[in-house]
Design a protein around this motif. Sequence first.
Motif, PDB file in Angstrom:
ATOM      1  N   UNK A  14      -5.963  28.902  21.223  1.00  0.00           N
ATOM      2  CA  UNK A  14      -7.399  29.103  21.380  1.00  0.00           C
ATOM      3  C   UNK A  14      -7.873  30.325  20.600  1.00  0.00           C
ATOM      4  N   UNK A  15      -7.070  31.388  20.610  1.00  0.00           N
ATOM      5  CA  UNK A  15      -7.425  32.608  19.886  1.00  0.00           C
ATOM      6  C   UNK A  15      -7.451  32.360  18.383  1.00  0.00           C
ATOM      7  N   UNK A  16      -6.472  31.608  17.890  1.00  0.00           N
ATOM      8  CA  UNK A  16      -6.455  31.270  16.462  1.00  0.00           C
ATOM      9  C   UNK A  16      -7.703  30.467  16.084  1.00  0.00           C
ATOM     10  N   UNK A  17      -8.098  29.561  16.964  1.00  0.00           N
ATOM     11  CA  UNK A  17      -9.291  28.762  16.683  1.00  0.00           C
ATOM     12  C   UNK A  17     -10.536  29.639  16.659  1.00  0.00           C
ATOM     13  N   UNK A  18     -10.620  30.586  17.587  1.00  0.00           N
ATOM     14  CA  UNK A  18     -11.768  31.507  17.606  1.00  0.00           C
ATOM     15  C   UNK A  18     -11.861  32.285  16.300  1.00  0.00           C
ATOM     16  N   UNK A  19     -10.723  32.813  15.843  1.00  0.00           N
ATOM     17  CA  UNK A  19     -10.732  33.579  14.590  1.00  0.00           C
ATOM     18  C   UNK A  19     -11.085  32.681  13.407  1.00  0.00           C
ATOM     19  N   UNK A 126     -10.457  31.257  31.887  1.00  0.00           N
ATOM     20  CA  UNK A 126      -9.356  32.208  31.940  1.00  0.00           C
ATOM     21  C   UNK A 126      -9.900  33.628  32.077  1.00  0.00           C
ATOM     22  N   UNK A 127      -9.120  34.545  32.620  1.00  0.00           N
ATOM     23  CA  UNK A 127      -9.572  35.939  32.648  1.00  0.00           C
ATOM     24  C   UNK A 127      -9.633  36.517  31.238  1.00  0.00           C
ATOM     25  N   UNK A 128     -10.449  37.535  31.069  1.00  0.00           N
ATOM     26  CA  UNK A 128     -10.531  38.191  29.768  1.00  0.00           C
ATOM     27  C   UNK A 128      -9.185  38.778  29.369  1.00  0.00           C
ATOM     28  N   UNK A 129      -8.913  38.733  28.059  1.00  0.00           N
ATOM     29  CA  UNK A 129      -7.722  39.361  27.495  1.00  0.00           C
ATOM     30  C   UNK A 129      -8.136  40.377  26.440  1.00  0.00           C
ATOM     31  N   UNK A 130      -7.400  41.467  26.363  1.00  0.00           N
ATOM     32  CA  UNK A 130      -7.647  42.463  25.330  1.00  0.00           C
ATOM     33  C   UNK A 130      -7.089  41.963  24.002  1.00  0.00           C
ATOM     34  N   UNK A 131      -7.882  42.104  22.948  1.00  0.00           N
ATOM     35  CA  UNK A 131      -7.488  41.630  21.625  1.00  0.00           C
ATOM     36  C   UNK A 131      -7.962  42.618  20.568  1.00  0.00           C
ATOM     37  N   UNK A 132      -7.490  42.405  19.348  1.00  0.00           N
ATOM     38  CA  UNK A 132      -8.086  43.054  18.181  1.00  0.00           C
ATOM     39  C   UNK A 132      -8.896  41.997  17.455  1.00  0.00           C
ATOM     40  N   UNK A 133     -10.173  42.259  17.257  1.00  0.00           N
ATOM     41  CA  UNK A 133     -11.097  41.273  16.694  1.00  0.00           C
ATOM     42  C   UNK A 133     -11.637  41.813  15.371  1.00  0.00           C
ATOM     43  N   UNK A 134     -11.016  41.396  14.279  1.00  0.00           N
ATOM     44  CA  UNK A 134     -11.440  41.806  12.948  1.00  0.00           C
ATOM     45  C   UNK A 134     -11.568  43.335  12.871  1.00  0.00           C
ATOM     46  N   UNK A 136     -11.556  45.520  15.368  1.00  0.00           N
ATOM     47  CA  UNK A 136     -12.178  46.197  16.503  1.00  0.00           C
ATOM     48  C   UNK A 136     -11.484  45.808  17.807  1.00  0.00           C
ATOM     49  N   UNK A 137     -11.388  46.748  18.729  1.00  0.00           N
ATOM     50  CA  UNK A 137     -10.892  46.438  20.067  1.00  0.00           C
ATOM     51  C   UNK A 137     -11.947  45.603  20.796  1.00  0.00           C
ATOM     52  N   UNK A 138     -11.500  44.561  21.490  1.00  0.00           N
ATOM     53  CA  UNK A 138     -12.447  43.656  22.132  1.00  0.00           C
ATOM     54  C   UNK A 138     -11.758  42.950  23.294  1.00  0.00           C
ATOM     55  N   UNK A 139     -12.550  42.179  24.030  1.00  0.00           N
ATOM     56  CA  UNK A 139     -12.057  41.324  25.093  1.00  0.00           C
ATOM     57  C   UNK A 139     -12.496  39.902  24.787  1.00  0.00           C
ATOM     58  N   UNK A 140     -11.622  38.923  25.050  1.00  0.00           N
ATOM     59  CA  UNK A 140     -11.972  37.528  24.800  1.00  0.00           C
ATOM     60  C   UNK A 140     -11.782  36.714  26.076  1.00  0.00           C
ATOM     61  N   UNK A 141     -12.742  35.849  26.331  1.00  0.00           N
ATOM     62  CA  UNK A 141     -12.695  34.906  27.436  1.00  0.00           C
ATOM     63  C   UNK A 141     -12.716  33.499  26.858  1.00  0.00           C
ATOM     64  N   UNK A 142     -11.808  32.642  27.325  1.00  0.00           N
ATOM     65  CA  UNK A 142     -11.777  31.259  26.865  1.00  0.00           C
ATOM     66  C   UNK A 142     -12.033  30.312  28.035  1.00  0.00           C
ATOM     67  N   UNK A 143     -12.687  29.197  27.756  1.00  0.00           N
ATOM     68  CA  UNK A 143     -12.955  28.165  28.755  1.00  0.00           C
ATOM     69  C   UNK A 143     -12.517  26.816  28.210  1.00  0.00           C
ATOM     70  N   UNK A 144     -12.021  25.958  29.112  1.00  0.00           N
ATOM     71  CA  UNK A 144     -11.599  24.615  28.727  1.00  0.00           C
ATOM     72  C   UNK A 144     -12.110  23.598  29.748  1.00  0.00           C
ATOM     73  N   UNK A 145     -12.300  22.387  29.269  1.00  0.00           N
ATOM     74  CA  UNK A 145     -12.770  21.282  30.105  1.00  0.00           C
ATOM     75  C   UNK A 145     -11.628  20.770  30.981  1.00  0.00           C
ATOM     76  N   UNK A 146     -11.876  20.669  32.290  1.00  0.00           N
ATOM     77  CA  UNK A 146     -10.878  20.100  33.205  1.00  0.00           C
ATOM     78  C   UNK A 146     -11.480  18.960  34.025  1.00  0.00           C
ATOM     79  N   UNK A 147     -12.515  18.325  33.482  1.00  0.00           N
ATOM     80  CA  UNK A 147     -13.184  17.247  34.215  1.00  0.00           C
ATOM     81  C   UNK A 147     -12.233  16.114  34.575  1.00  0.00           C
ATOM     82  N   UNK A 148     -11.267  15.837  33.699  1.00  0.00           N
ATOM     83  CA  UNK A 148     -10.383  14.684  33.912  1.00  0.00           C
ATOM     84  C   UNK A 148      -9.476  14.853  35.120  1.00  0.00           C
TER      85      UNK A 148
END
Length: 229
Positions: A14-19, A126-134, A136-148
Amino acid sequence: MAEDAQPIFDFEKEFDRARWYRSDLDTGTGWTKRSEKPGEFALWSKTFPENEFPIVCVYQFRNMPIPYKKNADVIGSHDMEKRKVWDKAFEGLTPQAVYPDGAFTYHIARRMPWPISDRDWILHRAPFKEIEWFGKSALILTSQDVSSTSTFVPPKKYIRASNGGNFIVVMPEDENPETTSRCFGWSSNNFNGWLPNSGIEFLIAKQTVTSFIEFRESIIDGYNKYFKE
């Protein structure tokens, strides 16, 4: 509250996709800027015809008067009773499960313009995770569909949409980084049900602009009501 088994997702994927989407936006190729309020908000959309979820919206919130970690606390809170008070952009907001690591699943819905019916989702956040974003220090939150895998039965007024994944990156703003923050986010959905035969990207982007302008203001309101020290 439901005791469903916690969904497992590949964070690095998911992080790779965000970048990748951030880098692709920087090229400008195929992206259309749908709205901008300088210093506050901007949103772009692009259609990827080969993707399962072809229409992608990318947005920025700028100069939010919230320290960036507090901003993450607001966005990532699983207290839906409080969120129903401060969030004017979305509805539903019914918790399904909260897990030991802070992740949770919940029902969320979005109002759509006439004559399109309102849509809803069941998401795992998901809970936020600490990352390096281009750089800069940052936090990332990811969400996924679980309807099924959800047994939640929503109100009949909604048509169940499909979500191709969301992310929000929160970081300090360049000016006044101790007290202001910015967000960079990505959203992709298949809205299912009846839709017009043409102009889908424009229509979805237009409604997403409305929702996320409201969401930016709602986050600030939520911070001031419940999170400001």
